[in-house]
Write a protein that holds these residues in place. Structure first.
Motif, short mmCIF file in Angstrom:
data_model
loop_
_atom_site.label_atom_id
_atom_site.label_comp_id
_atom_site.label_asym_id
_atom_site.label_seq_id
_atom_site.Cartn_x
_atom_site.Cartn_y
_atom_site.Cartn_z
N ASP A 118 0.97 -1.04 -0.06
CA ASP A 118 -0.06 0.04 0.03
C ASP A 118 0.99 1.21 -0.13
O ASP A 118 1.41 1.37 0.92
CB ASP A 118 -0.76 -0.08 1.20
CG ASP A 118 -1.83 1.17 1.32
OD1 ASP A 118 -1.60 2.01 0.75
OD2 ASP A 118 -2.83 1.16 2.33
N SER A 126 0.41 4.06 0.16
CA SER A 126 0.12 5.33 1.09
C SER A 126 0.39 5.07 2.23
O SER A 126 0.19 6.08 3.48
CB SER A 126 -1.48 5.40 0.92
OG SER A 126 -2.24 4.46 1.72
N GLN A 127 0.95 3.99 2.81
CA GLN A 127 1.38 3.83 4.04
C GLN A 127 2.61 3.51 4.34
O GLN A 127 3.42 2.61 3.48
CB GLN A 127 0.78 2.39 4.77
CG GLN A 127 -0.52 2.44 5.00
CD GLN A 127 -1.21 1.60 5.86
OE1 GLN A 127 -0.71 1.44 7.00
NE2 GLN A 127 -2.20 0.58 5.39
#
Ligand SMILES: Cc1cc2nc3c(=O)[nH]c(=O)nc-3n(C[C@H](O)[C@H](O)[C@H](O)COP(=O)(O)O)c2cc1C
Length: 246
Positions: free
Chosen positions: A28, A30-31
């Protein structure tokens, strides 16, 4: 449920060990891997056993996006030996993999690698590591320091085992904290190690022991068939019991 703290801890550890797996899917993007998670993973590594307590490693943490991108641009020469030996260990159905209890499913690899005479594809663009680092927020490069050598170990065999303990400690902590980890042996392969050496300013006496990527898995967990040989296929009680070649 276990009713003593020691059993609780043992059950919990058993579950982490059983659930630890190679996370090969996309991360992911975004993390990031948080500071507390990274510290816990490194702390777990720090307490790994090494022969003679020589702690024969250094670790480069890469989380700078431009450095990760530069790593992704490194080219891998590939290995014909890998293709040949990989084919010999593949299973072509889940039933075959479960029966053997070792190796990997052929579908994990590109179709061109699934033939006995698989050849390196030297046409077109050279392969880069971009696919392995894409969307991944962190890569650890674990360096082996042969100068920190346990005594009387031919070929520093014991030292290499210690690096495996380091890997496992970090992997279990990553698993326990919900961080996916994948080992990427290609980073120690021909061409890549030299590229990493100049990019990361790695001194010449250190070798790449292993590299791994860390990150939160994107999307839902993907079911994976993970197999192991049953205990009675590899344990010998009091005397080695020859069970034929397998
Ligand atoms: C020394 C070592 C090298 C490995 N190299 C790779 C690799 O290059 N790529 C990869 O996806 N997995 C790699 N693995 C992961 C194994 O394939 C994996 O642990 C094994 O198939 C069992 O699957 P599991 O980790 O999901 O239990 C490596 C593991 C070890 C211990």
């Amino acid at each position: 449920m276990p009713d003593t703290p020691a059993l609780d801890a043992a059950t919990c550890l058993g579950e982490i060990i059983r659930n630890r797996h190679s996370e090969r899917g996309p991360c992911d993007a975004s993390q990031t891997v948080g500071a507390a998670d990274l510290e816990a993973i490194l702390e777990a590594g720090r307490w790994a056993p090494t022969p003679h307590n020589m702690q024969n490693y250094e670790i480069v943490v890469i989380d700078d996006p431009s450095t990760l991108a530069a790593v992704g641009r490194l080219q891998s020469a590939g290995s014909g030996d890998f293709l040949k030996e990989n084919y010999a260990q593949l299973s072509f159905s889940e039933e075959e993999l479960m029966r053997k209890g070792t190796g990997l499913l052929a579908t994990m690899f590109p179709p061109s690698w699934r033939t006995p005479d698989a050849q390196l594809d030297t046409s077109g663009e050279p392969a880069t590591l971009e696919a392995t680092t894409r969307s991944c927020p962190m890569v650890l490069i674990v360096l082996y320091d042969p100068h920190r050598r346990a005594p009387a170990s031919e070929g520093d065999f014991l030292g290499i085992i210690g690096l495996g303990c380091l890997m496992q400690n970090m992997w279990l902590m990553a698993q326990a904290r919900g961080i996916g980890m994948q080992i990427m042996s290609v980073f120690g392969g021909e061409g890549v190690e030299d590229g990493l050496r100049s990019l990361l300013l790695i001194p010449s006496h250190l070798r790449i022991a292993f590299a791994c990527r860390l990150g939160h898995q994107a999307g839902e967990p993907r079911p994976q068939l993970r197999v192991r040989r049953p205990i009675d296929r590899f344990v010998h009680r009091n005397v080695y019991a020859y069970r034929g070649a397998s």
